[in-house]
Scaffold this motif. Structure first.
Motif, PDB file in Angstrom:
ATOM      1  N   THR A 177       1.006  -1.279  -0.265  1.00 37.60           N
ATOM      2  CA  THR A 177      -0.028  -0.025  -0.224  1.00 37.60           C
ATOM      3  C   THR A 177       0.835   1.154   0.176  1.00 37.60           C
ATOM      4  O   THR A 177       2.168   1.118  -0.255  1.00 37.60           O
ATOM      5  CB  THR A 177      -0.867  -0.072   1.224  1.00 37.60           C
ATOM      6  N   TRP A 178       0.171   2.376   0.101  1.00 36.87           N
ATOM      7  CA  TRP A 178       1.020   3.640   0.052  1.00 36.87           C
ATOM      8  C   TRP A 178       1.353   4.083   1.311  1.00 36.87           C
ATOM      9  O   TRP A 178       0.530   4.202   2.433  1.00 36.87           O
ATOM     10  CB  TRP A 178       0.184   4.752  -0.492  1.00 36.87           C
ATOM     11  N   GLN A 179       2.648   4.283   1.852  1.00 34.75           N
ATOM     12  CA  GLN A 179       3.123   5.038   2.887  1.00 34.75           C
ATOM     13  C   GLN A 179       3.677   6.386   2.804  1.00 34.75           C
ATOM     14  O   GLN A 179       4.548   6.484   1.669  1.00 34.75           O
ATOM     15  CB  GLN A 179       4.236   4.114   3.623  1.00 34.75           C
ATOM     16  N   GLY A 180       3.325   7.539   3.529  1.00 37.30           N
ATOM     17  CA  GLY A 180       3.549   8.887   3.028  1.00 37.30           C
ATOM     18  C   GLY A 180       2.198   9.544   2.723  1.00 37.30           C
ATOM     19  O   GLY A 180       1.082   9.163   2.756  1.00 37.30           O
ATOM     20  N   GLU A 181       2.176  10.861   2.144  1.00 35.34           N
ATOM     21  CA  GLU A 181       1.438  11.611   1.585  1.00 35.34           C
ATOM     22  C   GLU A 181       1.044  11.591   0.480  1.00 35.34           C
ATOM     23  O   GLU A 181       1.733  11.776  -0.678  1.00 35.34           O
ATOM     24  CB  GLU A 181       1.626  13.055   2.007  1.00 35.34           C
ATOM     25  N   PHE A 182      -0.136  10.819   0.210  1.00 37.13           N
ATOM     26  CA  PHE A 182      -0.659  10.762  -1.236  1.00 37.13           C
ATOM     27  C   PHE A 182      -1.216  11.809  -1.706  1.00 37.13           C
ATOM     28  O   PHE A 182      -1.598  12.488  -1.222  1.00 37.13           O
ATOM     29  CB  PHE A 182      -1.744   9.741  -1.088  1.00 37.13           C
ATOM     30  N   PRO A 183      -0.741  12.207  -3.205  1.00 40.87           N
ATOM     31  CA  PRO A 183      -0.119  11.452  -4.073  1.00 40.87           C
ATOM     32  C   PRO A 183       1.284  11.694  -4.450  1.00 40.87           C
ATOM     33  O   PRO A 183       1.645  11.265  -5.339  1.00 40.87           O
ATOM     34  CB  PRO A 183      -1.124  11.707  -5.363  1.00 40.87           C
ATOM     35  N   PHE A 184       1.797  12.578  -3.741  1.00 43.37           N
ATOM     36  CA  PHE A 184       3.213  13.147  -4.071  1.00 43.37           C
ATOM     37  C   PHE A 184       4.275  12.575  -3.182  1.00 43.37           C
ATOM     38  O   PHE A 184       5.426  12.868  -3.618  1.00 43.37           O
ATOM     39  CB  PHE A 184       3.119  14.775  -3.884  1.00 43.37           C
ATOM     40  N   GLN A 185       4.168  11.986  -2.069  1.00 41.77           N
ATOM     41  CA  GLN A 185       5.309  11.594  -1.303  1.00 41.77           C
ATOM     42  C   GLN A 185       5.035  10.042  -0.887  1.00 41.77           C
ATOM     43  O   GLN A 185       4.253   9.605  -0.127  1.00 41.77           O
ATOM     44  CB  GLN A 185       5.177  12.357   0.002  1.00 41.77           C
ATOM     45  N   ASN A 186       5.907   9.290  -1.756  1.00 43.59           N
ATOM     46  CA  ASN A 186       5.953   7.935  -1.417  1.00 43.59           C
ATOM     47  C   ASN A 186       7.208   7.398  -0.673  1.00 43.59           C
ATOM     48  O   ASN A 186       8.280   7.356  -1.297  1.00 43.59           O
ATOM     49  CB  ASN A 186       5.803   7.127  -2.690  1.00 43.59           C
ATOM     50  N   LEU A 187       7.014   7.060   0.550  1.00 44.30           N
ATOM     51  CA  LEU A 187       8.064   6.499   1.405  1.00 44.30           C
ATOM     52  C   LEU A 187       8.507   5.127   1.062  1.00 44.30           C
ATOM     53  O   LEU A 187       9.772   4.899   1.267  1.00 44.30           O
ATOM     54  CB  LEU A 187       7.665   6.964   2.815  1.00 44.30           C
ATOM     55  N   ALA A 188       7.711   4.395   0.486  1.00 46.43           N
ATOM     56  CA  ALA A 188       7.935   2.962  -0.120  1.00 46.43           C
ATOM     57  C   ALA A 188       8.558   2.256   1.303  1.00 46.43           C
ATOM     58  O   ALA A 188       9.396   1.596   0.917  1.00 46.43           O
ATOM     59  CB  ALA A 188       8.651   3.146  -1.255  1.00 46.43           C
TER      60      ALA A 188
END
Length: 307
Positions: A177-188
């Motif tokens: 899933t997405w970790q961080g602030e969607f949609p510009f920050q993807n901490l992966a």
């Protein structure tokens, strides 16, 4: 495939999005389900055997989309294109989705991209008809929404997630899933920015992989904006329920066309706490049957009696 024994469970949720309500008890017969989403390698075998051409590889016809701009009547598909800056209005999905000519299952990000090295990733850019064609070729079918949700829960009655009640127990990422602030920050933090190879995360209680995250999955049911109410008596719990009628599933006009919608389940690698908290078995989403994207795939079932 994995055999899922017949059973009864509480489908939906009263605690999250409106379309998940009301939670209600249903029963399903036993069935076999694919252990993982269909992969690029498996879909390639289907295409090579049948010559199937996917929806995204066929240019739209003006008669089907009478309001479309002439320069948009080209083959392509929707690709996630993250902005490089904060987004404050998360209602406008056009800020991170782009229709790219030439994007399809072989070229998931558009011309110049390929699936080389992605054989074990879920196939994407498949419209509903493509998923159904594969299923028919394989002697299988798409799961109903009830079958899919029952299988995704893995025997955990009432749990928030497919693995328990914490999204990341002890900081451990349980799905793509997405970790961080969607949609510009993807901490992966889970190790992946887009799709991941199937079986990258632990199986659920039924031995099924990637039921949550990675890619959304098509089901056989038409979309309805909410679930039916609970049965008045225990003796009347629905057996193998189906979604609403096709006539009630239509979306608003798309380039002058009204398009029927199916139910998607499971969430994807783009589901994030600040935007789309649909990384839960009860979550559901509508998708027009003529739409393909870089985060939607499928898996199949076979309805047979266990040996």
């Amino acid at each position: 495939m994995v055999f899922i024994e017949s059973g009864e469970f509480r489908m939906g949720s009263d605690d999250h999005y409106a379309e998940e309500k009301p939670a209600h008890r249903v029963r399903v017969d036993g069935f076999f389900m694919d252990e993982t989403p269909v992969t690029n390698a498996q879909f390639r075998a289907f295409v090579e055997a049948t010559g199937h051409v996917t929806f995204a590889e066929i240019a739209p016809k003006r008669k089907d989309y009478p309001g479309a701009l002439p320069d948009m009547l080209k083959a392509g598909s929707l690709v996630f294109a993250p902005p490089d800056h904060p987004v404050f209005d998360l209602r406008n999905w056009s800020q991170w989705w782009a229709f790219r000519f030439g994007a399809n299952w072989r070229r998931p990000y558009g011309p110049g991209s390929s699936i080389r090295g992605l054989d074990e990733h879920p196939v994407v850019h498949v419209a509903c008809a493509d998923a159904e064609a594969y299923a028919a070729w394989a002697g299988k079918a798409l799961p109903t929404e009830a079958e899919w949700e029952f299988a995704a829960r893995g025997g955990l009655e009432g749990a928030e997630f497919a693995w328990g009640d914490e999204l990341a127990p002890g900081g451990r990422q349980m799905a793509n899933t997405w970790q961080g602030e969607f949609p510009f920050q993807n901490l992966a933090l889970d190790g992946f920015e887009r799709t991941s190879p199937v079986k990258s995360f632990a199986a659920n209680g039924y031995g099924l992989y990637d039921m949550i995250g990675n890619v959304w999955e098509w089901t056989a049911d038409w979309w309805s904006t909410r679930h039916p109410a609970d049965a008045a008596k225990a003796c009347c719990v629905p057996q193998n329920p189906r979604g609403g009628p096709k006539e009630a599933s239509y979306s608003g006009a798309q380039a002058g066309a009204r398009i029927a919608q199916r139910v998607l389940k499971g969430g994807s690698h783009l589901c994030a706490p600040n935007y789309c908290r649909r990384y839960r078995p009860a979550a559901r989403h509508a998708e027009a049957i003529d739409t393909s994207t870089s985060h939607v795939g499928f898996r199949c079932v076979r309805r047979e009696v266990s040996a």
